[in-house]
Write a protein that holds these residues in place. Structure first.
Motif, PDB file in Angstrom:
ATOM      1  N   PRO A 192      41.595-103.065  34.260  1.00 42.35           N
ATOM      2  CA  PRO A 192      42.924-103.321  34.819  1.00 42.35           C
ATOM      3  C   PRO A 192      44.052-103.066  33.823  1.00 42.35           C
ATOM      4  O   PRO A 192      45.095-102.535  34.193  1.00 42.35           O
ATOM      5  N   LEU A 207      44.814 -99.453  33.913  1.00 39.15           N
ATOM      6  CA  LEU A 207      45.345 -99.035  35.209  1.00 39.15           C
ATOM      7  C   LEU A 207      46.795 -99.487  35.349  1.00 39.15           C
ATOM      8  O   LEU A 207      47.647 -98.751  35.853  1.00 39.15           O
ATOM      9  N   PHE A 208      47.077-100.697  34.847  1.00 37.28           N
ATOM     10  CA  PHE A 208      48.475-101.146  34.843  1.00 37.28           C
ATOM     11  C   PHE A 208      49.310-100.287  33.903  1.00 37.28           C
ATOM     12  O   PHE A 208      50.468 -99.997  34.184  1.00 37.28           O
ATOM     13  N   ARG A 237      48.881 -97.212  33.368  1.00 37.41           N
ATOM     14  CA  ARG A 237      49.180 -95.974  34.082  1.00 37.41           C
ATOM     15  C   ARG A 237      50.345 -96.197  35.052  1.00 37.41           C
ATOM     16  O   ARG A 237      51.231 -95.358  35.168  1.00 37.41           O
ATOM     17  N   ASN A 238      50.349 -97.351  35.719  1.00 36.87           N
ATOM     18  CA  ASN A 238      51.500 -97.709  36.562  1.00 36.87           C
ATOM     19  C   ASN A 238      52.791 -97.656  35.748  1.00 36.87           C
ATOM     20  O   ASN A 238      53.791 -97.088  36.171  1.00 36.87           O
ATOM     21  N   CYS A 250      44.008-106.691  41.625  1.00 37.42           N
ATOM     22  CA  CYS A 250      44.886-105.872  40.775  1.00 37.42           C
ATOM     23  C   CYS A 250      45.746-104.944  41.620  1.00 37.42           C
ATOM     24  O   CYS A 250      46.942-104.785  41.368  1.00 37.42           O
ATOM     25  N   LEU A 251      45.105-104.369  42.620  1.00 37.90           N
ATOM     26  CA  LEU A 251      45.852-103.458  43.483  1.00 37.90           C
ATOM     27  C   LEU A 251      46.969-104.210  44.209  1.00 37.90           C
ATOM     28  O   LEU A 251      48.101-103.730  44.307  1.00 37.90           O
ATOM     29  N   SER A 295      49.814-104.723  41.872  1.00 38.73           N
ATOM     30  CA  SER A 295      50.624-103.538  41.607  1.00 38.73           C
ATOM     31  C   SER A 295      51.472-103.186  42.839  1.00 38.73           C
ATOM     32  O   SER A 295      52.649-102.836  42.707  1.00 38.73           O
ATOM     33  N   ILE A 304      53.986 -94.195  34.982  1.00 39.46           N
ATOM     34  CA  ILE A 304      54.623 -93.573  36.140  1.00 39.46           C
ATOM     35  C   ILE A 304      56.052 -94.093  36.289  1.00 39.46           C
ATOM     36  O   ILE A 304      56.998 -93.335  36.486  1.00 39.46           O
TER      37      ILE A 304
HETATM   38  C1  LIG Z   1      48.309 -99.344  39.453  1.00 37.35           C
HETATM   39  O1  LIG Z   1      47.597-100.513  39.120  1.00 37.35           O
HETATM   40  C2  LIG Z   1      46.590-100.896  40.023  1.00 37.35           C
HETATM   41  C3  LIG Z   1      46.012-102.212  39.568  1.00 37.35           C
HETATM   42  O2  LIG Z   1      45.445-102.150  38.313  1.00 37.35           O
HETATM   43  C4  LIG Z   1      45.551 -99.803  40.139  1.00 37.35           C
HETATM   44  O3  LIG Z   1      44.563-100.166  41.055  1.00 37.35           O
HETATM   45  C5  LIG Z   1      46.215 -98.524  40.560  1.00 37.35           C
HETATM   46  O4  LIG Z   1      45.284 -97.467  40.547  1.00 37.35           O
HETATM   47  C6  LIG Z   1      47.359 -98.177  39.620  1.00 37.35           C
HETATM   48  N1  LIG Z   1      48.036 -97.032  40.167  1.00 37.35           N
HETATM   49  C7  LIG Z   1      48.315 -95.959  39.458  1.00 37.35           C
HETATM   50  C8  LIG Z   1      48.927 -94.835  40.189  1.00 37.35           C
HETATM   51  O5  LIG Z   1      48.119 -95.910  38.282  1.00 37.35           O
END
Ligand SMILES: *[C@@H]1O[C@H](CO)[C@@H](O)[C@H](O)[C@H]1NC(C)=O
Length: 318
Positions: free
Chosen positions: A63, A66-67, A69-70, A146-147, A150, A73
């Protein structure tokens, strides 16, 4: 989303259809143009690299990344709302922006700023669970949760700033904005409606968007520090804390500059010092984000090396 300014006649009878963005002083423009072009390119490449390595490297599917990456963006959009427009203005004699353009720029700027605040708060929560409840990490930070977090931060970011538009402002000239983009405070300064109500709404919104995530971040870090300080040996302490050092650095830079601008009374602000601070959180933070994460985080460094070695580049693809 129509600002009333569009329909308002100026005192002398002509319609007000655009604002003039003063930007920076003329002598410094060629130098600043170069600097901002370089910053923009580096920010774009840096954040794009983070997006790429998190997407491609199977190790970085936690997570936290992935955060991250958010966040990358958000940063790419965030800097794209202000800088390209500013660069175009550098090259033009007449730095005019239509009222709708101004409203759109301001809206997206708010959106992304708010989304960033909430994403930073969720990232802090992720570190809190990882450090204070490591055994339950997997069951607490599920993919689905997590999703939702976000999505929540993106939605809140999109919806909250809309409220500002409900309390429409009236502009009756002069239409010169002493700033390099359409930020709220210079706009409020130009408005000729009674500001007390708008300022109150604006203040409450700023508190919701800025203070709630900030308070959450502070609370999580108090718990994190409390846990880290109880680790008996020095090495273990450093190792545990290093996973949130990058996040904490970003939080401190983003929030000190944002608070400096938004948590003060509007009318009293001298704008030339504000411009500099605004450059910091609107332009420099997006640049620093990838740098800080790449320099301080071993996993990201490793993934970066792996990804950009041509041979392994193909291996990494699913
Ligand atoms: C944004 O964060 C969520 C939760 O961790 C993740 O599932 C999702 O893929 C992320 N989105 C991007 C575009 O990175």
């Amino acid at each position: 989303l129509v600002w009333k300014g569009q329909n308002m006649a100026q005192k002398n009878g002509t319609q007000m259809t655009e604002f003039i963005l003063l930007g920076f002083s003329t002598e410094t423009q060629p130098l600043l143009f170069g600097i901002f072009v370089i910053i923009y390119i580096f920010t774009f490449i840096g954040n794009l690299s983070i997006i790429l390595i998190v997407t491609m490297d199977p190790i970085l599917q936690s997570p936290m990344y992935l955060f991250l990456r958010n966040l990358s963006i958000i940063e790419i959009f965030y800097i794209s709302v202000t800088v390209p427009r500013m660069l175009k203005d550098f090259l033009q004699e007449k730095k005019a922006i239509s009222i709708m353009g101004c409203a759109a720029q301001f809206y997206f700027f708010c959106c992304l700023g708010a989304t960033e605040c909430f994403t930073l708060a969720f990232m802090a929560y992720d570190r809190y669970v990882a450090i204070c409840h490591p055994l339950h990490y997997m069951s607490i930070m599920t993919k689905r949760r997590c999703l939702s977090m976000s999505i929540a931060s993106w939605l809140t970011g999109m919806v909250l700033p809309l409220t500002i538009f409900i309390f429409r402002l009236t502009f009756c000239g002069p239409n010169v904005i002493n700033h390099f983009f359409c930020d709220i405070s210079p706009l409020l300064n130009l408005s000729c409606t009674d500001l007390s109500f708008t300022e109150l709404v604006d203040f409450i919104l700023a508190m919701v968007v800025i203070m709630i995530p900030l308070v959450l971040i502070i609370i999580t870090y108090v718990f994190i520090l409390w846990t880290v300080l109880r680790i008996p040996n020095n090495q273990g302490r450093q190792k545990t804390f290093s996973t949130c050092a990058s996040h904490l650095t970003i939080v401190i830079i983003f929030y000190t500059t944002t608070l400096f601008i938004y948590a003060r009374p509007r009318k009293a602000n001298p704008f030339d010092s504000n411009k500099l601070v605004t450059v910091f959180y609107s332009v420099v933070t997006p640049l620093l984000n990838p740098i800080i994460y790449c320099l301080r985080n071993k996993e990201v460094k490793l993934a970066l090396k792996k990804t950009f070695r041509w041979k392994d580049f193909w291996k990494l693809r699913p």
